[in-house]
Write an enzyme that holds these catalytic residues in place. Structure first.
Site, PDB file in Angstrom:
ATOM      1  N   HIS A 234      -7.782 -14.317  17.215  1.00 54.71           N
ATOM      2  CA  HIS A 234      -7.418 -13.308  18.218  1.00 54.71           C
ATOM      3  C   HIS A 234      -7.897 -13.699  19.609  1.00 54.71           C
ATOM      4  O   HIS A 234      -7.263 -13.343  20.606  1.00 54.71           O
ATOM      5  CB  HIS A 234      -7.954 -11.941  17.793  1.00 54.71           C
ATOM      6  CG  HIS A 234      -7.261 -11.418  16.565  1.00 54.71           C
ATOM      7  ND1 HIS A 234      -7.818 -10.534  15.693  1.00 54.71           N
ATOM      8  CD2 HIS A 234      -6.009 -11.685  16.076  1.00 54.71           C
ATOM      9  CE1 HIS A 234      -6.965 -10.256  14.718  1.00 54.71           C
ATOM     10  NE2 HIS A 234      -5.860 -10.958  14.922  1.00 54.71           N
TER      11      HIS A 234
ATOM     12  N   ASP B 139       1.009 -16.207  10.664  1.00 55.69           N
ATOM     13  CA  ASP B 139      -0.325 -15.928  10.114  1.00 55.69           C
ATOM     14  C   ASP B 139      -0.206 -15.386   8.690  1.00 55.69           C
ATOM     15  O   ASP B 139      -0.498 -14.216   8.431  1.00 55.69           O
ATOM     16  CB  ASP B 139      -0.991 -14.901  11.068  1.00 55.69           C
ATOM     17  CG  ASP B 139      -2.381 -14.504  10.625  1.00 55.69           C
ATOM     18  OD1 ASP B 139      -3.012 -15.258   9.877  1.00 55.69           O
ATOM     19  OD2 ASP B 139      -2.826 -13.416  11.048  1.00 55.69           O
TER      20      ASP B 139
HETATM   21  N1  SAM Z   1      -1.457 -11.235  11.918  1.00 53.41           N
HETATM   22  C1  SAM Z   1      -2.348 -10.148  11.510  1.00 53.41           C
HETATM   23  C2  SAM Z   1      -3.481 -10.050  12.492  1.00 53.41           C
HETATM   24  O1  SAM Z   1      -3.941 -11.089  12.983  1.00 53.41           O
HETATM   25  O2  SAM Z   1      -3.912  -8.928  12.787  1.00 53.41           O
HETATM   26  C3  SAM Z   1      -2.885 -10.353  10.112  1.00 53.41           C
HETATM   27  C4  SAM Z   1      -1.863 -10.704   9.093  1.00 53.41           C
HETATM   28  S1  SAM Z   1      -2.431 -10.915   7.471  1.00 53.41           S
HETATM   29  C5  SAM Z   1      -3.345 -12.391   7.517  1.00 53.41           C
HETATM   30  C6  SAM Z   1      -0.964 -11.409   6.642  1.00 53.41           C
HETATM   31  C7  SAM Z   1       0.066 -10.286   6.485  1.00 53.41           C
HETATM   32  O3  SAM Z   1       1.286 -10.873   6.023  1.00 53.41           O
HETATM   33  C8  SAM Z   1      -0.290  -9.220   5.468  1.00 53.41           C
HETATM   34  O4  SAM Z   1      -0.269  -7.969   6.088  1.00 53.41           O
HETATM   35  C9  SAM Z   1       0.808  -9.311   4.389  1.00 53.41           C
HETATM   36  O5  SAM Z   1       1.187  -8.043   3.880  1.00 53.41           O
HETATM   37  C10 SAM Z   1       1.928  -9.922   5.179  1.00 53.41           C
HETATM   38  N2  SAM Z   1       2.933 -10.682   4.420  1.00 53.41           N
HETATM   39  C11 SAM Z   1       2.787 -11.388   3.271  1.00 53.41           C
HETATM   40  N3  SAM Z   1       3.917 -12.049   2.962  1.00 53.41           N
HETATM   41  C12 SAM Z   1       4.794 -11.775   3.968  1.00 53.41           C
HETATM   42  C13 SAM Z   1       6.116 -12.191   4.258  1.00 53.41           C
HETATM   43  N4  SAM Z   1       6.762 -13.048   3.447  1.00 53.41           N
HETATM   44  N5  SAM Z   1       6.709 -11.727   5.373  1.00 53.41           N
HETATM   45  C14 SAM Z   1       6.063 -10.867   6.212  1.00 53.41           C
HETATM   46  N6  SAM Z   1       4.796 -10.439   5.992  1.00 53.41           N
HETATM   47  C15 SAM Z   1       4.179 -10.885   4.890  1.00 53.41           C
END
Ligand code: SAM
Length: 279
Positions: free
Chosen positions: A18, A166
């Protein structure tokens, strides 16, 4: 889909991710032309650090918990300042209770002319995100597979901005999918800024990933890797971000901040490794 970012929000991996994200957006908004941020795996957007999930792991204590409310040396302020301003923005009474995820950090920094595209596949987090931003016409929430984002959304009509990729690394193959996403995304949008997050756990896998990224031979790339405990192959020991087209001031800012960052985090043996042609 078991991963919920609520258990991890504000931990040391989020600090690095971040801080870089906010640093890059702060640079982008210096020019008046509109821009777009695309977040392919967006999470829930905003996290309550008093929730059961956050309290169960307590991971945030070792991340934002160590930095909040501290007087920071100038070189650390220069790197972390844009991100810490966003954390302060969601805690207006000065007490740390909420932690902004990548969507909320981006949203807090964007102007009226800018746009934010968020993909989140988890039904609950996707719904929550859509609710959170229902009234903000700059934000599009898409409850679909974020791996399709490079093909679906690049280049954005604004032609300026960044994409954060991410994924949760729940499934085998996420390192390979990241490499493919960067190759595809860069083919479509060579001038875009790319930020790709990856965990450091199994050293062999990370080495293979670095080799595959280097094999793409994409110019202006900078990889930032934070290691906070010895890499033993069994637990998360660090995390990295592969960046492409990040502002040229990023590497010197990180280098300058590195030592005091680990002092403030209370990890004297911590390391920040920079590699790539923009390092
Ligand atoms: N980017 C966020 C942050 O920095 O605040 C954190 C994201 S977290 C590491 C990963 C997210 O990806 C989770 O909320 C999960 O539900 C979602 N996710 C998993 N597979 C996914 C997909 N194929 N497409 C979109 N989201 C997905």
């Amino acid at each position: 889909m078991n991963y919920r970012h609520a258990y991890h929000a504000g931990n040391p991996a989020d600090v690095i991710k971040h801080a870089v994200l906010a640093y890059v957006i702060a640079h982008l908004v210096q020019k008046p032309a509109p821009l777009r941020v695309i977040d392919s795996h967006a999470g829930a957007g905003l996290y309550d650090l008093t929730s059961d999930a956050a309290e169960r792991t307590g991971e945030w204590v070792e991340g934002i918990g160590r930095l909040w409310g501290r007087d920071l040396p100038a070189e650390l302020e220069a790197f972390l300042g844009p991100w810490l301003d966003q954390v302060a923005g969601v805690n207006p009474d000065g007490r740390l209770r909420f932690y902004p995820g990548s969507p909320e950090i981006a949203r807090g920094m964007l102007r009226d002319v800018d746009g934010l595209t968020l993909c989140e596949l988890h039904p609950e987090d996707g719904e929550g995100l859509a609710d959170l931003y229902r009234r903000d016409r700059r934000v599009k929430v898409i409850q679909r597979d974020g791996w399709l984002a490079p093909k679906a959304f690049l280049p954005p009509k604004e032609r300026r901005g960044l994409i954060l990729i991410d994924p949760p690394f729940e499934q085998k193959g996420d390192y390979d999918r990241l490499v493919e996403a960067l190759a595809e995304g860069h083919r479509r949008w060579a001038s875009g800024i790319f930020l790709l997050w990856y965990p450091v756990k199994d050293p062999a896998e990370v080495k293979r990933f670095h080799r595959a990224i280097a094999g793409l031979a994409i110019p202006k790339s900078l990889t930032v890797e934070a290691i906070w405990r010895p890499v033993d192959g069994t637990r998360l020991s660090g995390a990295g971000l592969v960046t492409v087209n990040a502002p040229y001031t990023l590497a010197p800012a990180i280098r300058a901040a590195s030592r005091s960052l680990w002092d403030v985090l209370g990890v004297p043996a911590g390391r920040l490794l920079l590699s790539g042609d923009a390092s």
